[in-house]
Design a protein around this motif. Sequence first.
Motif, PDB file in Angstrom:
ATOM      1  N   LEU A  94       0.771   6.270  -7.368  1.00 50.39           N
ATOM      2  CA  LEU A  94      -0.158   5.837  -6.494  1.00 50.39           C
ATOM      3  C   LEU A  94      -0.411   4.480  -6.856  1.00 50.39           C
ATOM      4  CD1 LEU A  94      -3.172   8.529  -6.434  1.00 50.39           C
ATOM      5  CD2 LEU A  94      -1.614   8.283  -4.751  1.00 50.39           C
ATOM      6  N   THR A  95      -0.263   3.869  -8.042  1.00 47.41           N
ATOM      7  CA  THR A  95      -0.259   2.747  -8.541  1.00 47.41           C
ATOM      8  C   THR A  95       0.773   1.753  -7.613  1.00 47.41           C
ATOM      9  OG1 THR A  95      -1.310   3.318 -10.835  1.00 47.41           O
ATOM     10  CG2 THR A  95      -0.250   1.008 -10.522  1.00 47.41           C
ATOM     11  N   THR A 137       5.019  10.851  -2.747  1.00 49.47           N
ATOM     12  CA  THR A 137       3.569  11.487  -2.896  1.00 49.47           C
ATOM     13  C   THR A 137       3.451  12.421  -1.926  1.00 49.47           C
ATOM     14  OG1 THR A 137       2.826   9.620  -1.472  1.00 49.47           O
ATOM     15  CG2 THR A 137       2.485   9.231  -3.599  1.00 49.47           C
ATOM     16  N   LEU A 193       1.181  -1.856  -0.872  1.00 50.23           N
ATOM     17  CA  LEU A 193       0.375  -1.782   0.442  1.00 50.23           C
ATOM     18  C   LEU A 193      -0.522  -2.858   0.396  1.00 50.23           C
ATOM     19  CD1 LEU A 193      -0.541  -0.449   2.986  1.00 50.23           C
ATOM     20  CD2 LEU A 193      -2.170   1.088   1.761  1.00 50.23           C
ATOM     21  N   ALA A 194      -1.128  -3.110  -0.902  1.00 47.13           N
ATOM     22  CA  ALA A 194      -2.303  -4.163  -1.224  1.00 47.13           C
ATOM     23  C   ALA A 194      -1.745  -5.548  -0.889  1.00 47.13           C
ATOM     24  CB  ALA A 194      -2.947  -4.199  -2.439  1.00 47.13           C
ATOM     25  N   LEU A 214       7.336   1.014   1.120  1.00 43.37           N
ATOM     26  CA  LEU A 214       6.825   2.104   0.820  1.00 43.37           C
ATOM     27  C   LEU A 214       7.721   3.399   1.151  1.00 43.37           C
ATOM     28  CD1 LEU A 214       3.081   1.668   2.309  1.00 43.37           C
ATOM     29  CD2 LEU A 214       3.762   1.717  -0.072  1.00 43.37           C
ATOM     30  N   GLN A 224       2.775   2.425  -5.120  1.00 38.92           N
ATOM     31  CA  GLN A 224       2.548   2.325  -3.606  1.00 38.92           C
ATOM     32  C   GLN A 224       1.309   1.583  -3.245  1.00 38.92           C
ATOM     33  OE1 GLN A 224       3.436   5.559  -1.421  1.00 38.92           O
ATOM     34  NE2 GLN A 224       5.065   6.472  -2.684  1.00 38.92           N
ATOM     35  N   SER A 225      -0.046   1.804  -4.010  1.00 38.28           N
ATOM     36  CA  SER A 225      -1.255   0.877  -3.762  1.00 38.28           C
ATOM     37  C   SER A 225      -0.600  -0.744  -3.795  1.00 38.28           C
ATOM     38  CB  SER A 225      -2.132   1.231  -4.557  1.00 38.28           C
ATOM     39  OG  SER A 225      -2.260   2.853  -4.414  1.00 38.28           O
ATOM     40  N   TYR A 253      -0.744   9.170 -10.957  1.00 40.96           N
ATOM     41  CA  TYR A 253      -1.086   7.822 -11.323  1.00 40.96           C
ATOM     42  C   TYR A 253       0.014   6.625 -11.165  1.00 40.96           C
ATOM     43  CZ  TYR A 253      -2.066   3.627 -14.175  1.00 40.96           C
ATOM     44  OH  TYR A 253      -2.192   2.298 -14.612  1.00 40.96           O
TER      45      TYR A 253
END
Length: 387
Positions: A23-24, A68, A30-31, A57, A26-27, A20
């Motif tokens: 992903l949080t 990841t 990216l966003a 990233l 790196q997301s 979690y």
Amino acid sequence: MTAVTGWWRGLSGPERFRLYTRLTLQSAILAVAVILAVTTARAWATPGVLIAGAAALLAVEAQPEFATIGRGRKRRWMLPTATAVLVAMWLGYAIAARVLSDEADVDAARSAGIYVAMLAALSIAPFVRHSWWIALGLSVATGVAFGAHPGGMLLVAGITFLVAVFLVGTTLLTRWAITIVDDLERARVVEAKLRVAEERLRFSRDLHDVVGRGFSAIAVKSELASTLLRAGAADRATTEVEEIKTLAVESMDQMRALVRGYRDINLDGEVAGARSLLSAAGCELTVEGDPSAVPAEFHEVAAWVVREATTNIVKHSSATSATITMGSSGMTLRNNGVSSVATDATAGADERSGLRGLAERLAQVGAHIEHSSTADGFVLEVRWEDA
């Protein structure tokens, strides 16, 4: 969806938290990169923004706790490469902000350059020495490079520093949280091993204290009887031999009593022990029904079922919750971690023999056992002969 759910349930609590977190982070990078690239005032700034986002990233991916993909690979080149790309993008936007004449182009360069500085504060500064000094230096340099006048330089540097402090602090706290979770997981494993070691030590100590003295006496009296026989004192030797026989019988009785006491179990004690052991292993146990509802003739085998099921949960699954339901017709044990005993066709003989031995023990008293793996976890059902 079922495969994804099963994969997620197969992860331990610390593994879920790490996934979690990765992903949080790196997301989010990216966003923000995509949103800024889409909303930038000048199309020529878009590729640089996307490249800077990709570099950020890559910098995060260079850290083992946030990686990841390819976590076992060497990644020494990632952080230097990402740093070089971010520095190049920052310098490029700084030069563009000074040489371009169109105000819209200058604003686009300044916005992109400040964004690159923020990405560096998030993805690089927390993972190198002197993080706070680097954040301060980056903020001052950004203010000087992208401020239009002294007041603007101070404003840009101040805003950049405040945001950088927040980003660096958040990332460092996240790393600390991951470290704490890992330490707790290791402590849980060590505690479970210590419980087993303490029980083995207790049994070995009891065996030594109860049987060792008798065997020592037997050895001494045997030597005395042998000496008496060589000296021709047959009557005294006969007496010693009789005493040796008595000691041997007493020692065997003591050893049987010790082993019987070690092996004898009761349902109430096993349920209490299961709750304690599973709690140490990070699994919450819920008991439905009452042990007194189990017919008296099945209390002992029910206790063995609880012991074996608890062992399987600790050794062969990553369950975080388990439920024991007891009644007059049988008992059911459920946990939300799929046991390798039921799902792995290549499981070792010791893993399979536990349930097989339990089934044989139940068959002797007219009960039978069934186990299955579902999307919700592992289910073990026992039914008595009157069910």
